[in-house]
Design an enzyme around this catalytic site. Structure first.
Site, PDB file in Angstrom:
ATOM      1  N   LYS A  52       0.850  -1.206   0.000  1.00 28.71           N
ATOM      2  CA  LYS A  52       0.000   0.000   0.000  1.00 28.71           C
ATOM      3  C   LYS A  52       0.881   1.251   0.000  1.00 28.71           C
ATOM      4  CE  LYS A  52      -3.860  -2.425   2.124  1.00 28.71           C
ATOM      5  NZ  LYS A  52      -4.618  -2.838   3.297  1.00 28.71           N
ATOM      6  N   GLN A  96      -5.033  -1.455   9.561  1.00 25.51           N
ATOM      7  CA  GLN A  96      -4.940  -2.795   8.973  1.00 25.51           C
ATOM      8  C   GLN A  96      -5.550  -3.829   9.924  1.00 25.51           C
ATOM      9  OE1 GLN A  96      -3.843  -3.379   5.850  1.00 25.51           O
ATOM     10  NE2 GLN A  96      -4.140  -5.582   6.012  1.00 25.51           N
ATOM     11  N   ASP A 119     -11.226   2.682   3.756  1.00 22.64           N
ATOM     12  CA  ASP A 119     -11.573   1.255   3.719  1.00 22.64           C
ATOM     13  C   ASP A 119     -13.071   1.045   3.502  1.00 22.64           C
ATOM     14  OD1 ASP A 119      -9.633  -0.743   3.961  1.00 22.64           O
ATOM     15  OD2 ASP A 119      -9.277  -0.271   6.075  1.00 22.64           O
TER      16      ASP A 119
HETATM   17  N1  GUN Z   1      -7.134  -6.899   6.107  1.00 18.60           N
HETATM   18  C1  GUN Z   1      -7.419  -7.657   5.020  1.00 18.60           C
HETATM   19  N2  GUN Z   1      -7.982  -6.906   4.053  1.00 18.60           N
HETATM   20  C2  GUN Z   1      -8.068  -5.649   4.545  1.00 18.60           C
HETATM   21  C3  GUN Z   1      -8.551  -4.424   3.996  1.00 18.60           C
HETATM   22  O1  GUN Z   1      -9.054  -4.338   2.868  1.00 18.60           O
HETATM   23  N3  GUN Z   1      -8.441  -3.340   4.826  1.00 18.60           N
HETATM   24  C4  GUN Z   1      -7.905  -3.421   6.078  1.00 18.60           C
HETATM   25  N4  GUN Z   1      -7.877  -2.309   6.803  1.00 18.60           N
HETATM   26  N5  GUN Z   1      -7.454  -4.544   6.603  1.00 18.60           N
HETATM   27  C5  GUN Z   1      -7.523  -5.651   5.831  1.00 18.60           C
END
Ligand code: GUN
Length: 306
Positions: A52, A96, A119
């Site tokens: 990311k 996350q 998100d």
């Molecule tokens: N963990 C697995 N996929 C995601 C996601 O799309 N966003 C976040 N914040 N955590 C994750």
């Protein structure tokens, strides 16, 4: 021959489309900024977060990583989120998941300012999704829709079956497909005759996190299969069984000690589907691309340019 839906290609298209928007924001001294909170040392999360941050760098966006220890309390993490909420130059906040078990995940997601919730997990934004109002959408399900649209796979009037009912993928994917006028069924571990229900699908979305569980008898010949699963196979026996003794995959396992597979049997999918997403290189790349879209949109909205 089934068509392979190339997630890397679609990701690159989306990134290219973002570049002029980012340049416009930069010209107004408002480079979009993403803050990622990564708690502890979960290796999978570390890889996701690294990608990311790297994608932000590729696009000339600002990013920062906050890495509190695994032992953090809910209150301490709330304080971090509140500081990010208050900072003008932060357009997007991503905490996350999963979080350590002592942390109240729902309280944390509720604390993220909805306008910075790139998100799409805040209950306000989930409500906007249900009501089909504009708001950030969860990235992986939004990516699924992008793949279908950019490969011109019809959704309206089609039967879509989503296997998996998570808040992150299954539920939002089902709602997005519904908003595209599909007739949608959500299945889960208690669904009777799962193969029979899946065989009704023109579009089958597998998102339950079970390696290669969806075999050929779940797939209607000619269906489009979207595989959201990313499972790491840790034994040679599993690799040999799922990939039918493929010497290439076994060599990959011998080299790296693991091999990725989705929730759909890769060999059956290639034989029965008319189009499908490979693992890796299908849905995965879209999650980050849509995160970038949400962050740029957040910056534009906050600046009042859209
Ligand atoms: N963990 C697995 N996929 C995601 C996601 O799309 N966003 C976040 N914040 N955590 C994750």
């Amino acid at each position: 021959m089934a068509q392979i839906i190339d997630g890397n290609k679609v990701r690159d298209e989306i990134k290219e489309e973002l570049k002029p928007r980012i340049a416009r924001l930069a010209a107004q001294k408002r480079v979009p900024g993403l803050a990622v909170v990564l708690v502890g040392n979960n290796p999978a999360s570390e890889v996701y977060v690294r990608n990311k941050v790297k994608t932000c760098q590729d696009l000339g966006m600002r990013s920062e990583k906050i890495t509190p220890p695994e032992s953090i309390t809910t209150e301490e993490l709330l304080a971090i989120v509140n500081q990010l909420n208050a900072r003008e130059e932060v357009d997007g906040i991503l905490v996350q998941l999963p979080l350590p078990k002592q942390v109240d995940t729902k309280r944390i997601l509720l604390a993220v300012a909805p306008e910075k919730d790139v998100d799409g997990f805040h209950p306000y934004n989930v409500g906007c999704l249900v009501a089909a109002l504009p708001a950030p959408r969860a990235c992986t399900p939004a990516g699924v829709i992008q793949l279908l649209k950019r490969y011109q796979i019809p959704i309206s009037g089609k039967r879509a079956v989503v296997v998996g009912r998570s808040d992150i993928v299954g539920k939002p994917a089902a709602l997005l497909l519904l908003h595209e006028h599909a007739t949608v069924t959500i299945c889960h571990s208690k669904t009777p005759d799962l193969p029979g229900v899946c065989r009704e699908a023109d579009i089958l979305v597998a998102a339950m996190g079970r390696p290669a569980m969806i075999t050929g008898d779940y797939i209607r010949p000619g269906a489009t299969v979207i595989d959201v699963g990313t499972n790491s196979l840790q034994t040679r026996e599993e690799v040999a069984r799922i990939f039918r003794n493929s010497s290439e995959r076994l060599a990959a396992f011998d080299k790296r000690g693991s091999v990725l597979v989705g929730d759909v049997d890769p060999i059956d999918m290639a034989e029965k589907a008319s189009a499908y997403t490979p693992v890796p290189g299908g849905v995965g790349p879209l999650t980050i691309a849509m995160l970038m879209v949400n962050t740029v949109e957040s910056a534009e909205r906050r600046l009042g340019v859209c």
